[in-house]
Design a protein around this motif. Structure first.
Motif, mmCIF file in Angstrom:
data_model
loop_
_atom_site.group_PDB
_atom_site.id
_atom_site.type_symbol
_atom_site.label_atom_id
_atom_site.label_comp_id
_atom_site.label_asym_id
_atom_site.label_seq_id
_atom_site.Cartn_x
_atom_site.Cartn_y
_atom_site.Cartn_z
ATOM 1 N N LEU A 168 0.902 -0.976 -0.060
ATOM 2 C CA LEU A 168 -0.090 0.238 -0.162
ATOM 3 C C LEU A 168 1.088 1.006 -0.235
ATOM 4 O O LEU A 168 1.463 1.592 0.596
ATOM 5 C CB LEU A 168 -1.196 -0.223 1.113
ATOM 6 C CG LEU A 168 -1.661 1.262 1.686
ATOM 7 C CD1 LEU A 168 -2.868 1.527 0.625
ATOM 8 C CD2 LEU A 168 -2.427 1.476 2.901
ATOM 9 N N LEU A 169 0.539 2.633 -1.236
ATOM 10 C CA LEU A 169 1.168 3.068 -0.870
ATOM 11 C C LEU A 169 0.218 4.693 -1.013
ATOM 12 O O LEU A 169 -0.799 4.525 -1.369
ATOM 13 C CB LEU A 169 1.831 3.519 -2.071
ATOM 14 C CG LEU A 169 3.040 4.830 -2.083
ATOM 15 C CD1 LEU A 169 3.739 5.126 -1.551
ATOM 16 C CD2 LEU A 169 3.461 4.933 -4.404
ATOM 17 N N GLN A 170 0.676 5.552 0.193
ATOM 18 C CA GLN A 170 -0.338 6.515 0.620
ATOM 19 C C GLN A 170 0.421 7.780 1.165
ATOM 20 O O GLN A 170 0.060 8.304 2.345
ATOM 21 C CB GLN A 170 -1.240 6.172 1.763
ATOM 22 C CG GLN A 170 -2.417 6.428 2.074
ATOM 23 C CD GLN A 170 -2.977 6.210 3.421
ATOM 24 O OE1 GLN A 170 -3.888 5.855 3.189
ATOM 25 N NE2 GLN A 170 -2.169 6.216 4.826
ATOM 26 N N PRO A 171 0.663 8.702 -0.188
ATOM 27 C CA PRO A 171 0.840 10.270 0.015
ATOM 28 C C PRO A 171 -0.312 10.818 0.950
ATOM 29 O O PRO A 171 -1.729 10.509 1.051
ATOM 30 C CB PRO A 171 0.807 10.377 -0.732
ATOM 31 C CG PRO A 171 0.024 9.914 -2.796
ATOM 32 C CD PRO A 171 -0.040 7.978 -2.054
ATOM 33 N N HIS A 172 -0.330 11.863 1.736
ATOM 34 C CA HIS A 172 -0.612 12.871 2.028
ATOM 35 C C HIS A 172 -0.600 14.884 2.409
ATOM 36 O O HIS A 172 0.744 14.481 2.285
ATOM 37 C CB HIS A 172 -1.343 12.002 3.893
ATOM 38 C CG HIS A 172 0.205 11.968 4.341
ATOM 39 N ND1 HIS A 172 0.325 13.182 4.553
ATOM 40 C CD2 HIS A 172 0.897 10.867 4.897
ATOM 41 C CE1 HIS A 172 1.362 12.334 5.350
ATOM 42 N NE2 HIS A 172 1.982 11.290 5.867
ATOM 43 N N VAL A 173 -1.420 14.843 2.474
ATOM 44 C CA VAL A 173 -0.719 16.801 2.598
ATOM 45 C C VAL A 173 -1.869 17.063 3.402
ATOM 46 O O VAL A 173 -3.079 17.226 3.514
ATOM 47 C CB VAL A 173 -0.824 16.721 0.773
ATOM 48 C CG1 VAL A 173 -2.685 17.097 0.033
ATOM 49 C CG2 VAL A 173 -0.492 18.499 1.238
ATOM 50 N N GLY A 174 -1.970 18.558 3.984
ATOM 51 C CA GLY A 174 -2.817 18.725 4.981
ATOM 52 C C GLY A 174 -2.616 19.773 5.693
ATOM 53 O O GLY A 174 -0.849 20.305 5.612
ATOM 54 N N LEU A 175 -3.114 20.100 6.491
ATOM 55 C CA LEU A 175 -2.810 21.747 7.452
ATOM 56 C C LEU A 175 -2.804 21.690 8.668
ATOM 57 O O LEU A 175 -3.412 20.513 9.121
ATOM 58 C CB LEU A 175 -3.531 22.628 6.901
ATOM 59 C CG LEU A 175 -3.599 23.551 5.713
ATOM 60 C CD1 LEU A 175 -4.621 24.156 5.388
ATOM 61 C CD2 LEU A 175 -2.416 23.976 4.922
ATOM 62 N N SER A 176 -2.388 22.068 9.748
ATOM 63 C CA SER A 176 -2.575 21.421 10.798
ATOM 64 C C SER A 176 -2.300 23.207 11.546
ATOM 65 O O SER A 176 -1.230 23.830 10.967
ATOM 66 C CB SER A 176 -1.569 20.670 11.895
ATOM 67 O OG SER A 176 -0.384 21.619 11.570
ATOM 68 N N ALA A 177 -3.210 23.264 12.836
ATOM 69 C CA ALA A 177 -3.370 24.961 13.766
ATOM 70 C C ALA A 177 -2.472 24.658 15.063
ATOM 71 O O ALA A 177 -3.679 23.090 15.675
ATOM 72 C CB ALA A 177 -4.063 25.560 13.271
ATOM 73 N N HIS A 178 -2.190 25.098 15.934
ATOM 74 C CA HIS A 178 -1.514 24.804 17.170
ATOM 75 C C HIS A 178 -1.858 26.175 18.061
ATOM 76 O O HIS A 178 -1.282 27.426 17.443
ATOM 77 C CB HIS A 178 -0.386 24.218 17.649
ATOM 78 C CG HIS A 178 -0.463 23.130 17.583
ATOM 79 N ND1 HIS A 178 -0.928 21.096 17.543
ATOM 80 C CD2 HIS A 178 -0.343 22.207 15.785
ATOM 81 C CE1 HIS A 178 -0.903 20.476 16.783
ATOM 82 N NE2 HIS A 178 -0.126 21.307 15.487
ATOM 83 N N ARG A 179 -2.471 25.952 19.317
ATOM 84 C CA ARG A 179 -3.258 27.191 20.030
ATOM 85 C C ARG A 179 -2.779 27.015 21.104
ATOM 86 O O ARG A 179 -3.643 26.101 22.234
ATOM 87 C CB ARG A 179 -4.625 28.271 19.678
ATOM 88 C CG ARG A 179 -4.218 28.985 20.861
ATOM 89 C CD ARG A 179 -6.011 30.423 20.408
ATOM 90 N NE ARG A 179 -5.832 31.316 21.547
ATOM 91 C CZ ARG A 179 -5.626 31.977 21.281
ATOM 92 N NH1 ARG A 179 -4.673 32.889 19.607
ATOM 93 N NH2 ARG A 179 -5.602 33.634 22.174
ATOM 94 N N VAL A 180 -1.827 27.719 22.321
ATOM 95 C CA VAL A 180 -1.663 26.874 23.380
ATOM 96 C C VAL A 180 -2.031 28.387 24.613
ATOM 97 O O VAL A 180 -1.230 29.490 24.066
ATOM 98 C CB VAL A 180 -0.289 26.900 23.475
ATOM 99 C CG1 VAL A 180 0.603 26.470 25.391
ATOM 100 C CG2 VAL A 180 0.614 25.601 22.950
ATOM 101 N N ASP A 181 -3.008 28.416 25.190
ATOM 102 C CA ASP A 181 -3.773 29.002 26.175
ATOM 103 C C ASP A 181 -2.890 28.926 27.896
ATOM 104 O O ASP A 181 -2.765 30.041 28.195
ATOM 105 C CB ASP A 181 -4.979 28.777 25.605
ATOM 106 C CG ASP A 181 -5.608 29.230 24.939
ATOM 107 O OD1 ASP A 181 -5.019 30.004 24.316
ATOM 108 O OD2 ASP A 181 -6.299 28.316 24.308
ATOM 109 N N ARG A 182 -2.342 27.857 28.106
ATOM 110 C CA ARG A 182 -1.256 28.144 29.348
ATOM 111 C C ARG A 182 -0.524 26.896 29.414
ATOM 112 O O ARG A 182 -0.643 26.063 28.514
ATOM 113 C CB ARG A 182 -2.628 27.375 29.810
ATOM 114 C CG ARG A 182 -2.231 27.220 31.762
ATOM 115 C CD ARG A 182 -3.128 26.987 33.099
ATOM 116 N NE ARG A 182 -3.385 25.116 32.351
ATOM 117 C CZ ARG A 182 -4.289 25.022 32.724
ATOM 118 N NH1 ARG A 182 -5.591 25.648 34.308
ATOM 119 N NH2 ARG A 182 -5.096 23.113 33.055
ATOM 120 N N VAL A 183 1.039 27.469 29.706
ATOM 121 C CA VAL A 183 1.868 26.702 29.215
ATOM 122 C C VAL A 183 2.421 26.399 30.347
ATOM 123 O O VAL A 183 1.753 27.206 31.046
ATOM 124 C CB VAL A 183 2.773 27.590 28.263
ATOM 125 C CG1 VAL A 183 2.089 28.199 26.853
ATOM 126 C CG2 VAL A 183 3.693 28.805 28.888
#
Length: 431
Positions: A168-183
């Protein structure tokens, strides 16, 4: 010597290059999706799907309560034959006291049956009960700090089977977002020096601050080679998985490559008795001056190794080895299928697995890990698997582990026929 303007100039050219590559990847995947929509779909149905378009309600019992997320509920809608015959769409929501999760997905066909397919996934999460113990195997259980953060990801995958479905060959592409409110605070005296340095680096404006938020482009490919005996319950063979992903943040200087390799072998012992051996390696390599944030690095806890605490260890690399003995127990009313398993595990995390890994074992949760080598943490587990005799899924897997942390809570895993579309709701970080 690099100046700040030169950093931004370099980053701008790299971002434009990645954006052009991303547009090209999206165009290829979109073209593949259009081709799949026009192609015949015989033999590509999901198990139990009706012959005509329909909508079904699903409940997710394991999203109703857990010690980490508190009380909640989980439900979803399945839309059959959306856009083409045998396509499947899934919308789910799992709100809970400490965590809220929602997902949306579409599959052009059943990935377990179709020769070609396209999967589109989106997932959003907010939690006020993530934790940070520190980086590396030297992190202390006394150093735990709470984190509040949000994350969202959209991903498009295109799968193609070869060699009679073994490859099985599976290429992928995408977007991600992260927000940290309490570090986490780098001033906590319980944190080790590497962890305090890491938190100070994340707050540095010299590399573009990661708090409160940043977004990223992600491109990669997964490869699988499967020689196991025919499903639904293989008893022999080998399963090899390899995956690579390039992460390039748009709003900061974070860049890294993630490599995942794993092998699983099944050895029959007669009847339904078998040995299952597993070995997996995850490696993260930063491509630039900025460090990879702790919540994007491989994590080691009870979800991978029963006997370890939740979110216990995190670092750039991770190594896990397991050996399980699976055996049948009973088939009540010839409807349910009960099986048991016992296992031994050894695992650890590393700043650099090739430089730090050692074959020693440590049974002490607060072991003084040397700078030259990092020993493996052992664990033992016993578990129960419950399924239906006439279907591969759903199946409930329970496991109780014992390790240096003591006896942890029971691990629940519910495997369902739409698992390819929706990973476990309350999964905070990339496995």
């Amino acid at each position: 010597m690099h100046t700040l303007p030169s950093h931004f100039a370099s980053w701008g050219s790299q971002t434009r290059f990645r954006q052009r590559g991303l547009r090209a990847a999206f165009a290829l995947l979109l073209g593949g999706m259009v081709g799949l929509a026009a192609a015949p779909a015989a033999g590509q149905a999901f198990p139990g799907a009706p012959d005509e378009p329909a909508i079904n309600l699903r409940l997710y019992p394991l999203a109703t309560w857990s010690p980490r997320v508190g009380g909640g509920a989980g439900a979803g809608l399945v839309v059959h034959h959306l856009g083409r015959r045998h396509a499947q769409a899934l919308l789910t929501a799992a709100p809970a006291r400490h965590e809220q999760v929602a997902t949306a997905a579409w599959a052009s066909a059943n990935p377990q049956r179709a020769r070609q397919y396209v999967l589109v996934n989106a997932r959003g999460l907010h939690t006020n009960r993530d934790w940070f113990y520190g980086l590396g195997p030297r992190s202390s259980s006394d150093a735990r700090q709470p984190i509040e953060r949000s994350a969202a990801r959209v991903r498009v995958r295109a799968g193609q089977h070869f060699l009679d479905r073994r490859l099985l060959l599976q290429p992928h592409v995408g977007l991600s977002a992260h927000r940290v409110d309490r570090v986490p605070s780098p001033a906590d005296p319980s944190l080790n020096a590497a962890s305090r340095r890491h938190l100070r680096q994340l707050a540095s404006r010299r590399i573009g601050p990661l708090a409160p938020s940043h977004t990223a482009l992600r491109v990669g490919v997964d490869v699988q080679y499967d020689t196991r005996s025919p499903r639904p319950r293989p008893t022999r063979g080998l399963l090899l998985n390899g995956g690579w992903e390039r992460y390039g943040a748009v709003s900061s200087f974070v860049q890294y490559d993630r490599l995942d390799l794993s092998a699983e072998g099944l050895v029959p012992l007669g009847g339904a008795h078998r040995l299952v051996g597993r070995l997996s390696l995850a490696r993260t390599v930063a491509r630039g001056e900025a460090p990879v944030p702790y919540y994007l690095r491989p994590m080691l806890d009870g979800t991978q190794v029963p006997g370890l605490s939740r979110h216990r260890f995190v670092d750039s690399d991770r190594l896990i080895g397991s050996m399980l003995y699976r055996f049948p127990l009973a088939q009540p009313l010839r409807v349910f299928r009960l099986g048991g398993h016992v296992g031994l595990h050894a695992a650890s995390v590393y700043d650099n697995v090739f430089a730090d890994a050692a074959l020693d074992l440590t049974f002490d949760d607060a072991a003084d890990v040397g700078e030259a080598s990092v020993p493996l943490r052992p664990a033992a587990s016993v578990g129960l698997r419950v399924g239906l005799s006439f279907r591969e899924v759903p199946a409930l897997d329970l496991a109780l582990g014992v390790g240096p942390d003591g006896v942890t809570g029971v691990r629940f895993a519910l495997h369902q026929d739409l698992q390819a579309l929706r990973p476990p709701h309350h999964q905070l970080r990339q496995p």
